[in-house]
Design a protein around this motif. Structure first.
Motif, PDB file in Angstrom:
ATOM      1  N   HIS A 120      -3.428   5.023  -1.525  1.00  0.00           N
ATOM      2  CA  HIS A 120      -4.174   5.969  -0.700  1.00  0.00           C
ATOM      3  C   HIS A 120      -3.998   7.362  -1.297  1.00  0.00           C
ATOM      4  N   LEU A 121      -5.072   8.148  -1.277  1.00  0.00           N
ATOM      5  CA  LEU A 121      -5.013   9.550  -1.691  1.00  0.00           C
ATOM      6  C   LEU A 121      -5.443  10.415  -0.520  1.00  0.00           C
ATOM      7  N   ASP A 122      -4.664  11.465  -0.226  1.00  0.00           N
ATOM      8  CA  ASP A 122      -5.114  12.445   0.754  1.00  0.00           C
ATOM      9  C   ASP A 122      -5.936  13.508   0.017  1.00  0.00           C
ATOM     10  N   ARG A 123      -6.423  14.478   0.731  1.00  0.00           N
ATOM     11  CA  ARG A 123      -7.300  15.498   0.143  1.00  0.00           C
ATOM     12  C   ARG A 123      -6.612  16.248  -1.003  1.00  0.00           C
ATOM     13  N   GLU A 124      -5.357  16.606  -0.810  1.00  0.00           N
ATOM     14  CA  GLU A 124      -4.623  17.362  -1.827  1.00  0.00           C
ATOM     15  C   GLU A 124      -4.443  16.539  -3.108  1.00  0.00           C
ATOM     16  N   ARG A 125      -4.074  15.278  -2.980  1.00  0.00           N
ATOM     17  CA  ARG A 125      -3.912  14.418  -4.161  1.00  0.00           C
ATOM     18  C   ARG A 125      -5.260  14.133  -4.815  1.00  0.00           C
ATOM     19  N   MET A 176       0.841  -1.166   0.000  1.00  0.00           N
ATOM     20  CA  MET A 176       0.000   0.000   0.000  1.00  0.00           C
ATOM     21  C   MET A 176       0.888   1.231   0.000  1.00  0.00           C
ATOM     22  N   ALA A 177       0.451   2.272  -0.688  1.00  0.00           N
ATOM     23  CA  ALA A 177       1.262   3.484  -0.748  1.00  0.00           C
ATOM     24  C   ALA A 177       0.366   4.710  -0.751  1.00  0.00           C
ATOM     25  N   LEU A 178       0.829   5.748  -0.059  1.00  0.00           N
ATOM     26  CA  LEU A 178       0.183   7.054  -0.101  1.00  0.00           C
ATOM     27  C   LEU A 178       0.795   7.803  -1.276  1.00  0.00           C
ATOM     28  N   ILE A 179      -0.030   8.222  -2.230  1.00  0.00           N
ATOM     29  CA  ILE A 179       0.474   8.925  -3.399  1.00  0.00           C
ATOM     30  C   ILE A 179       1.052  10.271  -2.959  1.00  0.00           C
ATOM     31  N   ARG A 180       2.318  10.478  -3.280  1.00  0.00           N
ATOM     32  CA  ARG A 180       3.018  11.708  -2.914  1.00  0.00           C
ATOM     33  C   ARG A 180       2.772  12.802  -3.949  1.00  0.00           C
ATOM     34  N   ARG A 181       2.786  12.406  -5.244  1.00  0.00           N
ATOM     35  CA  ARG A 181       2.540  13.359  -6.326  1.00  0.00           C
ATOM     36  C   ARG A 181       2.200  12.594  -7.588  1.00  0.00           C
ATOM     37  N   PHE A 182       1.570  13.277  -8.519  1.00  0.00           N
ATOM     38  CA  PHE A 182       1.284  12.724  -9.832  1.00  0.00           C
ATOM     39  C   PHE A 182       2.272  13.336 -10.820  1.00  0.00           C
TER      40      PHE A 182
END
Length: 82
Positions: A57-62, A1-7
């Motif tokens: 995982h996506l946070d609000r900003e992503r 699992m990974a939290l997306i840091r940037r696209f």
């Protein structure tokens, strides 16, 4: 699992996969925030049967950034009734 840091936009690196899969999503509490969990499942043709394969995982900003990307790739999507 990974939290997306940037696209990062890729130019000419996309490919079309020949199989289809299902994806599940969930709202995951994360401190005082929420994360969007998206998980895909292995192909139904797998010998062992479908099982969790990839998860992000996506946070609000992503999530906001993903909405902008989707609107760019699919113009007028906000008016699509489907």
């Amino acid at each position: 699992m990974a939290l997306i840091r940037r696209f990062i936009e890729l130019h000419g690196q996309g490919s079309i996969h020949r199989s289809e899969t299902d994806a599940g999503w969930a709202n995951v509490p994360y401190g005082e925030e929420n994360l969007l969990y998206i998980g895909t499942y292995g192909s139904a043709e797998r010998k062992s049967g479908p099982k969790p394969s990839q998860a992000i995982h996506l946070d609000r900003e992503r999530a906001a950034e993903l909405i902008r990307i989707l609107k760019r790739v699919f113009p007028g999507i906000e008016h699509d009734a489907s």
